[in-house]
Design a protein around this motif. Structure first.
Motif, mmCIF file in Angstrom:
data_model
loop_
_atom_site.group_PDB
_atom_site.id
_atom_site.type_symbol
_atom_site.label_atom_id
_atom_site.label_comp_id
_atom_site.label_asym_id
_atom_site.label_seq_id
_atom_site.Cartn_x
_atom_site.Cartn_y
_atom_site.Cartn_z
ATOM 1 N N UNK A 19 0.840 -1.208 0.000
ATOM 2 C CA UNK A 19 0.000 0.000 0.000
ATOM 3 C C UNK A 19 0.867 1.247 0.000
ATOM 4 N N UNK A 20 1.931 1.241 0.826
ATOM 5 C CA UNK A 20 2.830 2.403 0.887
ATOM 6 C C UNK A 20 3.463 2.682 -0.469
ATOM 7 N N UNK A 21 3.930 1.630 -1.148
ATOM 8 C CA UNK A 21 4.565 1.808 -2.457
ATOM 9 C C UNK A 21 3.566 2.311 -3.493
ATOM 10 N N UNK A 22 2.336 1.778 -3.448
ATOM 11 C CA UNK A 22 1.319 2.206 -4.417
ATOM 12 C C UNK A 22 1.010 3.687 -4.239
ATOM 13 N N UNK A 23 0.782 4.111 -2.974
ATOM 14 C CA UNK A 23 0.450 5.516 -2.725
ATOM 15 C C UNK A 23 1.630 6.428 -3.006
ATOM 16 N N UNK A 24 2.850 5.932 -2.744
ATOM 17 C CA UNK A 24 4.040 6.736 -3.028
ATOM 18 C C UNK A 24 4.182 6.995 -4.523
ATOM 19 N N UNK A 25 3.891 5.957 -5.348
ATOM 20 C CA UNK A 25 3.993 6.125 -6.798
ATOM 21 C C UNK A 25 2.954 7.119 -7.301
ATOM 22 N N UNK A 36 -7.621 0.471 -11.468
ATOM 23 C CA UNK A 36 -6.853 -0.728 -11.095
ATOM 24 C C UNK A 36 -6.177 -0.544 -9.743
ATOM 25 N N UNK A 37 -5.628 0.647 -9.492
ATOM 26 C CA UNK A 37 -4.949 0.903 -8.220
ATOM 27 C C UNK A 37 -5.949 0.951 -7.065
ATOM 28 N N UNK A 38 -7.127 1.529 -7.294
ATOM 29 C CA UNK A 38 -8.162 1.556 -6.254
ATOM 30 C C UNK A 38 -8.597 0.139 -5.896
ATOM 31 N N UNK A 39 -8.740 -0.717 -6.913
ATOM 32 C CA UNK A 39 -9.110 -2.112 -6.673
ATOM 33 C C UNK A 39 -8.030 -2.830 -5.875
ATOM 34 N N UNK A 40 -6.763 -2.601 -6.217
ATOM 35 C CA UNK A 40 -5.648 -3.231 -5.480
ATOM 36 C C UNK A 40 -5.610 -2.741 -4.037
ATOM 37 N N UNK A 41 -5.849 -1.443 -3.839
ATOM 38 C CA UNK A 41 -5.838 -0.875 -2.489
ATOM 39 C C UNK A 41 -6.936 -1.490 -1.639
ATOM 40 N N UNK A 42 -8.147 -1.643 -2.186
ATOM 41 C CA UNK A 42 -9.252 -2.245 -1.445
ATOM 42 C C UNK A 42 -8.944 -3.704 -1.094
ATOM 43 N N UNK A 43 -8.369 -4.434 -2.054
ATOM 44 C CA UNK A 43 -8.036 -5.841 -1.802
ATOM 45 C C UNK A 43 -6.988 -5.969 -0.702
#
Length: 420
Positions: A19-25, A36-43
């Motif tokens: 989650x940290x890496x996704x939000x940092x990017x 796609x990123x919102x779906x990954x974050x929810x999962x």
């Protein structure tokens, strides 16, 4: 630590780091989350909640067990072995058996003449017992205990895929959802009206009809699927489910970026050649390409797109100039990042472009539309498996291909000394 607790805590830490890496990017790109990123974050958040629910009772049990062990240790702590213990048990066939460390020390004292002031007499047989015990000691190494050696998995799974979409980010992704049909069109003026001088009074002024033709866009579908066993989901650490979903989303993004890059690179047909690999040669070619692009669409260029090898070629020339003159007369950039500019124009490095690609043009003249379907899954009860898929719809194309111009690099390799 309990092995189950260790595995669950490691997976939870991996989810938090994901989650940290996704939000940092997203923050570094200064953009909103895509579907796609919102779906990954929810999962990831759902998986963390599930892991916390499993960890709570296990951690509580370990704390109770630790408290019980401490209480037992305090209860028996006063029991000690007398320093005047007798000699060890009768020796076994392969050597004496020392029940405690104290018995072993006492035999050392007896072998060296004893300690009369402590009531420990000398014993001639103590030296023999010690010698036989030394001969009987077996060497224990990890080769004898492979069955109890753990095989830890440390850190996150190594991922060697660049998940950025530099071309699509520079162009701007337009929403495709809500547009019905297999295809759609964008209106484009192909013939303008005209205005001219009236040659004399009461003479007819120039006239020309306005023509608007469609530019057709066709929708395409991209996706991938995997059939995974329930055992692989439940037994793997770190969990294969989250890794699998993330990888499907990453490959979808990389594939659609590559498809768009190929269409973009092959669709530009106007070219200007660089005379030589010097700062002067590149500057002349880039300005020539900008002029050609403006003539084709009436818009000044706002980007330079290039392949990785051309990033290296142009960078070596412009940075040599910076080192020579002590400033950045031709551009900015460094080896640690793809971002930068050339002649005050943002440079976008697109790994999906073919080698020797340098394109100058207006980003508004190529459009990319996307609707991310995201994650789809179906349970297979009779097989104890789950089939999971990830995909989306895309459509792309030029509004005006003449708004772009390629720079053909010279055959020679970059010169380390810039031209003044």
């Amino acid at each position: 630590m309990n092995a189950v607790i260790a595995r669950l805590q490691a997976e939870r830490a991996a989810q938090v780091e994901f989650i940290d890496q996704l939000l940092s990017k997203v923050e570094s790109d200064e953009r909103d989350l895509v579907d796609a990123e919102t779906s990954n974050l929810s999962a990831a958040r759902e998986r963390i909640a599930a892991l916390d629910a499993q960890l709570a009772p296990l951690v509580e049990f370990e704390e109770l067990r630790a408290d019980s062990s401490a209480t037992m240790t305090r209860a028996i702590g006063g029991a000690t072995t007398s320093p005047r213990s007798a000699a060890p048990n009768a020796p076994a066939a392969d050597g004496p058996v020392y029940r405690t460390a104290g018995e072993f020390v006492l035999d050392h004292l007896r072998a060296k003449g004893g300690a009369p002031h402590l009531g420990i007499p000398a014993d001639a047989g103590a030296a023999e017992r010690l010698e036989r015990a030394a001969r009987a000691v077996a060497k224990q190494t990890t080769a004898e205990t492979p069955g109890i050696l753990p095989e830890p998995i440390v850190g996150q799974v190594v991922n060697l895929i660049d998940t950025n979409r530099p071309l699509l980010t520079s162009l701007g992704i337009k929403p495709l959802g809500g547009i019905p049909g297999k295809s759609f069109s964008r209106p484009k003026i192909t013939q303008h009206t005209t205005v001219g001088k009236q040659t004399a009074e009461k003479t007819e002024i120039p006239s020309q009809a306005l023509k608007i033709d469609p530019i057709d866009f066709t929708k395409e579908t991209y996706g991938g699927c995997v059939n995974v066993s329930r055992q692989d989901i439940d037994w793997s650490a770190p969990g294969v489910w989250d890794i699998l979903i993330s990888d499907l989303a990453n490959i979808y993004g990389k594939t659609t970026e590559s498809v768009a890059a190929t269409a973009f690179g092959t669709g530009v047909t106007q070219t200007v050649a660089a005379a030589d690999d010097t700062l002067k040669g590149w500057s002349a070619a880039l300005y020539g390409a900008a002029a050609t692009a403006y003539a084709g669409a009436g818009e000044l260029p706002d980007r330079i797109w290039c392949s990785v090898d051309m990033w290296a070629a142009m960078g070596s020339v412009t940075d040599a100039a910076r080192l020579s003159f002590g400033n950045t007369p031709a551009g900015s950039g460094d080896l640690s990042r793809f971002s930068g500019d050339v002649l005050a124009l943002p440079r976008v490095v697109v790994p999906g472009l073919a080698e020797k690609s340098v394109i100058v043009g207006s980003s508004s003249m190529f459009e990319f539309y996307e609707q991310v379907i995201g994650l789809l899954s179906a349970v297979e009860p009779s097989l104890l498996g789950v089939e999971v898929a990830y995909g989306g719809y895309v459509s792309y194309g030029f509004l005006e291909a003449k708004a772009f111009c390629k720079v053909t690099p010279p055959a020679a390799k970059p010169d380390s000394a810039p031209s003044k």
